[in-house]
Write an enzyme that holds these catalytic residues in place. Structure first.
Site, mmCIF file in Angstrom:
data_model
loop_
_atom_site.group_PDB
_atom_site.id
_atom_site.type_symbol
_atom_site.label_atom_id
_atom_site.label_comp_id
_atom_site.label_asym_id
_atom_site.label_seq_id
_atom_site.Cartn_x
_atom_site.Cartn_y
_atom_site.Cartn_z
ATOM 1 N N GLU A 1 38.653 31.831 17.124
ATOM 2 C CA GLU A 1 38.044 31.616 15.808
ATOM 3 C C GLU A 1 37.668 30.154 15.717
ATOM 4 O OE1 GLU A 1 40.449 32.475 12.320
ATOM 5 O OE2 GLU A 1 38.641 32.347 11.086
ATOM 6 N N CYS B 1 39.083 34.860 9.531
ATOM 7 C CA CYS B 1 38.406 34.752 8.237
ATOM 8 C C CYS B 1 36.976 34.257 8.382
ATOM 9 C CB CYS B 1 39.202 33.846 7.309
ATOM 10 S SG CYS B 1 40.707 34.638 6.744
ATOM 11 N N ASN C 1 38.193 42.304 8.601
ATOM 12 C CA ASN C 1 39.269 41.415 9.040
ATOM 13 C C ASN C 1 40.317 41.327 7.938
ATOM 14 O OD1 ASN C 1 40.530 39.188 10.659
ATOM 15 N ND2 ASN C 1 40.064 38.051 8.797
ATOM 16 N N GLU C 2 41.423 41.944 8.148
ATOM 17 C CA GLU C 2 42.557 41.942 7.215
ATOM 18 C C GLU C 2 42.110 41.909 5.746
ATOM 19 O OE1 GLU C 2 44.287 37.489 6.970
ATOM 20 O OE2 GLU C 2 44.876 38.480 8.803
HETATM 21 O O1 AHR Z 1 44.371 32.908 12.495
HETATM 22 C C1 AHR Z 1 44.117 32.197 11.333
HETATM 23 C C2 AHR Z 1 43.757 33.105 10.177
HETATM 24 O O2 AHR Z 1 44.822 33.950 9.888
HETATM 25 C C3 AHR Z 1 42.617 34.039 10.407
HETATM 26 O O3 AHR Z 1 41.393 33.455 10.157
HETATM 27 C C4 AHR Z 1 42.870 35.133 9.437
HETATM 28 O O4 AHR Z 1 42.363 36.356 9.874
HETATM 29 C C5 AHR Z 1 44.361 35.126 9.272
HETATM 30 O O5 AHR Z 1 44.730 35.128 7.972
#
Ligand code: AHR
Length: 857
Positions: free
Chosen positions: A277, A462, A589-590
């Site tokens: 990321e 995120c 994503n979550e």
């Molecule tokens: O890994 C860091 C963050 O943790 C990611 O962006 C998110 O998906 C999670 O909350």
């Protein structure tokens, strides 16, 4: 066998008979607890109202007893972490079907209400945030918010009334039957409020909330929930320090281990991968090898939501220039710099690191007068230079710079005698990972590749679903000529050039021989969004969803389509006519699992399934290993029959020690699991071993857990928004954590079948047992049997292994990773060739991880 006297048997039968009568006829044995008590529901003002829902109980409405003091039974998930997540004035009531509803205000500005329901006040269904004011009112925050909400019910219809924050106390009302659909809000009513909330003193402080009469069992269950949570929290706090007390008297152990290859099962051969990321400057200033920061003068105040006045088109630049946008080189790259008889200097990302022996490709777009370009060290000495002679129109110019010495923090200077417009100023090492142009920083990329990842997930996290709808990562903005890409704000508080875009991600995966796993937003932004309406809000408007779904389908065509297809052609134009052979795609994503989410997610999933039935879709089940989003996410996964779901959890090392059975009970016939983000909180040997231990359990459950990736992967020193990370770096050094080596050992030693083993320890206590992990896998390609042993105890363990149905050939590779449990560096795995007899009986050091690789062919 123990014998019972006739008297004992008679008394036992009598007891059983009495118990039967009580249970059969609903007669309860007498207890000292009351049948009915009062339950007070409230939220405290502490922590800016972020403390969530609390309960107290009473017999007489005079003396109130807090249940768990600070324990929160429900926390608000609305909006950004920094200023939102507030629960104000909760209103709790039970409906005629026995379902509890909690409603609350989220802040003093937004016209939304928050709602959640629960059967037992412990497990809550997903939260929803209906907009009670119309959208215009919502957007004009001065007009109205939802304050002091009350609910009354009649014949299954609920009437909500509330005061508006911005309208001088005007009363608003509407109705609902299901807390999903609401009638139109009516405003400006006379005050018909019932003032149901009561003031109650709990633990010495006055609180306001609602009182409901409940069975004692409700309170009893809440108390037990708090006790269980406290117990779990306590036991998850394990550390080297608590170990030294817990195991003070523990003597070295022996372990008899039987490994029986006749009992095995197929497991995933894709288990170990990486999560990339752009967080912590992982891309620009990190993996992406560009050395010039703000090369396109597109940094903007909005990158940091205007909170840093110095963050703008001049960031990383000094000297005098004018920002212009007339006749820019591309509409997506709207700004450029105009120098008039001046010099501008770029300081890179904390300086520009160059090496004497290496060559660097300099390029820029320019028009106007001739200019000189110099690389200078910190004393101002020129270490390389070139001259550019532009014309009167935009053109790209290139030159190769060969620094005369190695400099860790050089700067790049552009000087002109006259007027010169410049844009896309770039300095790129020729040495990139696998020599790719517009490629990756070699040492960092190699460090990631050194993990032997079977897959790479990107671009988040995120970053994938973004801060507000406008910030959703759109892959089409990240391909094509660099000057045409659409840079954007990075939700971690900086700027993304997207120079490292989808093409480069796919290429990197291919270069590492890892499967690409792109993750795309499910049509909703991050629930923690702060921009454009707090939280997930309304999602991409439904009238734009077809277009969004098409973008998702186009990505698959971009990756896999023939060069004759629209998007396959673009891939070929970028230099890759062969397909990338994309097999996986993550959707979401979550996310917060709301109706807004589900509607869009379902659309995307169904469209991908229909057009690309061979693509493995990875769904999402929220940010935690439990809770409403996890439960609901799994329900939707079942409904949509998703092949795989993405689980995330960041926990203490003790949690990983205590939850090794997490997947043992997962239904093998349902979706497989991609543990897409996990890490124990810390970068010590203790953490690394907790992860190693947990990974033995993941291998054991490799028939349901298909993939796993530690997160986050990279972090630049002094630019870190999230800790811990797997690899830290600065401009000249790469510093893998000790956790990295555990990941690497698993990455280097995967298997595709899991072999049964049985361990008998000389100490059988549960605390000892759960700190010894063993996993035996076989790699069918090499024929190697791999034994992984984790000793997370402060004492040595001497194993005696018996190999059944395994015929070893030749010497055995024996790798040990061991160190002081608190150590954070200088602990590296050491590999030696040993005899089989030594390998199966060699002492496992305290706090160690051992990998034994046995050849069978
Ligand atoms: O890994 C860091 C963050 O943790 C990611 O962006 C998110 O998906 C999670 O909350």
């Amino acid at each position: 066998m123990k014998k019972f006297s006739i008297h004992t048997l008679l008394s036992l039968s009598l007891l059983l008979a009495v118990a039967f009568v009580f249970s059969a006829f609903g007669v309860k044995p007498k207890s000292k607890s009351p049948d009915k008590v009062y339950l007070f529901a409230y939220a405290t003002e502490k922590n800016s109202g972020k403390n969530g829902l609390h309960f107290a109980w009473s017999n007489d409405k005079l003396n109130w007893y807090a249940i768990g003091n600070e324990y929160s039974f429900l926390k608000c998930d609305y909006g950004s972490w920094s200023t939102q997540k507030r629960m104000l004035d909760p209103f709790l009531f039970k409906d005629q079907n026995g379902l509890w509803h909690c409603l609350w205000s989220v802040n003093e500005a937004d016209g939304v209400l928050a709602h959640a329901a629960s059967k037992d006040l412990v497990n809550w269904q997903p939260q929803s945030y209906p907009l009670l004011m119309d959208k215009a009112t919502f957007e004009d925050k001065s007009l109205g918010s939802v304050q002091d909400l009350e609910v009354t019910s009649k014949n299954g219809t609920y009437t909500l009334t509330w005061l508006s924050g911005g309208m001088g106390g005007t009363v608003f009302t509407n109705t609902t039957n299901d807390f999903k659909k609401y009638t139109e809000t009516q405003g400006g009513l006379v005050n018909n409020r019932l003032d149901i909330r009561k003031d109650v003193r709990v633990a010495g402080e006055m609180q306001q909330g609602t009182i409901t009469e409940v069975d004692w069992s409700v309170v009893d269950n809440l108390k037990k929930t708090v006790d269980a949570a406290n117990y779990k929290r306590e036991s998850n706090q394990a550390s080297a320090k608590t170990d030294s007390v817990l195991f003070a008297k523990l003597k070295p152990l022996t372990a008899n281990i039987v490994i029986d290859a006749s009992q095995s099962k197929k497991i995933s051969n894709m288990l170990m991968g990486v999560f990339f990321e752009d967080i912590n400057y992982a891309a620009d200033g990190g993996l992406y090898a560009e050395l010039i920061q703000n090369r396109d003068f597109e940094y903007a105040l909005s990158d940091k939501e205007g909170k840093d006045a110095k963050w703008n088109h001049t960031t990383a630049w000094s000297g005098t220039f004018r920002l212009d946008s007339v006749n820019a080189i591309h509409k997506n790259n709207a700004h450029y710099a105009v120098l008039i008889n001046s010099t501008i200097t770029n300081s890179g990302f904390d300086g520009i690191a160059v090496k004497a022996a290496d060559k660097y490709n300099f390029s820029l777009f320019a028009k106007g007068a001739k200019c000189t370009v110099k690389l200078k060290d910190a004393t101002g000495t020129v270490v390389a230079q070139t001259t550019i002679s532009p014309n009167g129109y935009w053109k790209k110019y290139t030159a190769v710079l060969k620094p005369s010495k190695t400099v860790a923090n050089a700067v790049l200077e552009i000087s002109t005698m006259g007027e010169t417009a410049v844009d896309m100023v770039s300095l790129f090492p020729q040495k990139t990972y696998k020599g790719r142009s517009n490629g990756l920083r070699e040492d960092l990329a190699q460090t990631v590749a050194g993990l032997h990842p079977r897959f790479m997930r990107f671009p988040g996290g995120c970053v994938a679903h973004g801060d507000g709808i406008g910030n959703i990562y759109r892959w089409k903005n990240t391909i094509g000529p660099l000057e045409s890409r659409v840079p954007q704000r990075n939700l971690w508080g900086y700027h993304q050039t997207v120079g490292l875009g989808y093409f480069e991600y796919f290429q990197y995966c291919e270069d590492m021989q890892s499967e690409p796993v792109p993750v795309l937003a499910a049509g909703v932004p991050c629930q923690n969004s702060a921009v454009g309406g707090a939280g997930q809000q309304f999602g991409i408007p439904m009238e734009h969803m077809d277009e969004y779904v098409q973008d998702v389908l186009d990505l698959i065509e971009y990756a896999n389509g023939a060069v004759t297809t629209t998007w396959g052609k673009k891939r070929a134009e970028a230099g890759h006519s062969k397909p990338f052979n994309l097999k996986y795609i993550g959707i979401g994503n979550e996310d917060l699992i709301t109706d807004v989410f589900e509607e869009r997610y379902t659309m995307i999933v169904n469209a991908v399934k229909k057009k690309y039935p061979n693509i493995t879709i990875i769904g999402t089940v929220g940010p935690f290993f439990e809770g409403a989003d996890y439960v609901e996410g799994w329900k939707i996964a079942d409904k949509l029959q998703l092949p795989m779901v993405d689980e995330h959890y960041y926990q203490t090392p003790g949690w990983f020690v205590n939850n090794q059975d997490f997947y043992d009970s997962y239904d093998r016939s349902k979706s497989k699991v991609y543990l897409g983000e996990y890490a124990s909180w810390g970068s010590s040997v203790y953490n690394a071993l907790a992860e190693a231990l947990y990974l033995t359990a993941l291998e054991r459950n490799g028939d349901v857990v298909s993939m796993a990736s530690y997160a986050p992967l990279l972090a630049k020193e002094n630019h870190t928004q999230w800790n811990p990370d797997l690899v830290y770096f600065n401009n000249t050094e790469v510093k893998p954590t000790v956790n990295y080596y555990v990941q690497q050992l698993y990455g280097q030693n995967p298997g595709d079948s899991y072999i049964q083993s049985f361990t008998e320890l000389s100490d059988n206590s549960a605390e000892v047992q759960k700190r010894i992990g063993i996993s035996v896998v076989k790699d069918s390609k090499s024929g190697d049997v791999i034994v992984k042993l984790v000793n997370m105890l402060p004492v040595a363990v001497t194993p005696q292994m018996e190999l059944q149905d395994i015929t070893p050939k030749g010497p055995v590779s024996y790798t040990t990773f061991k160190g002081n449990a608190n150590a954070k560096s200088n602990v590296l795995p050491v590999t030696a060739a040993v005899s089989l007899s030594e390998a199966v009986s060699k002492e496992l050091a305290p706090y160690s991880f051992t990998v034994i690789r046995i050849k069978t062919k």
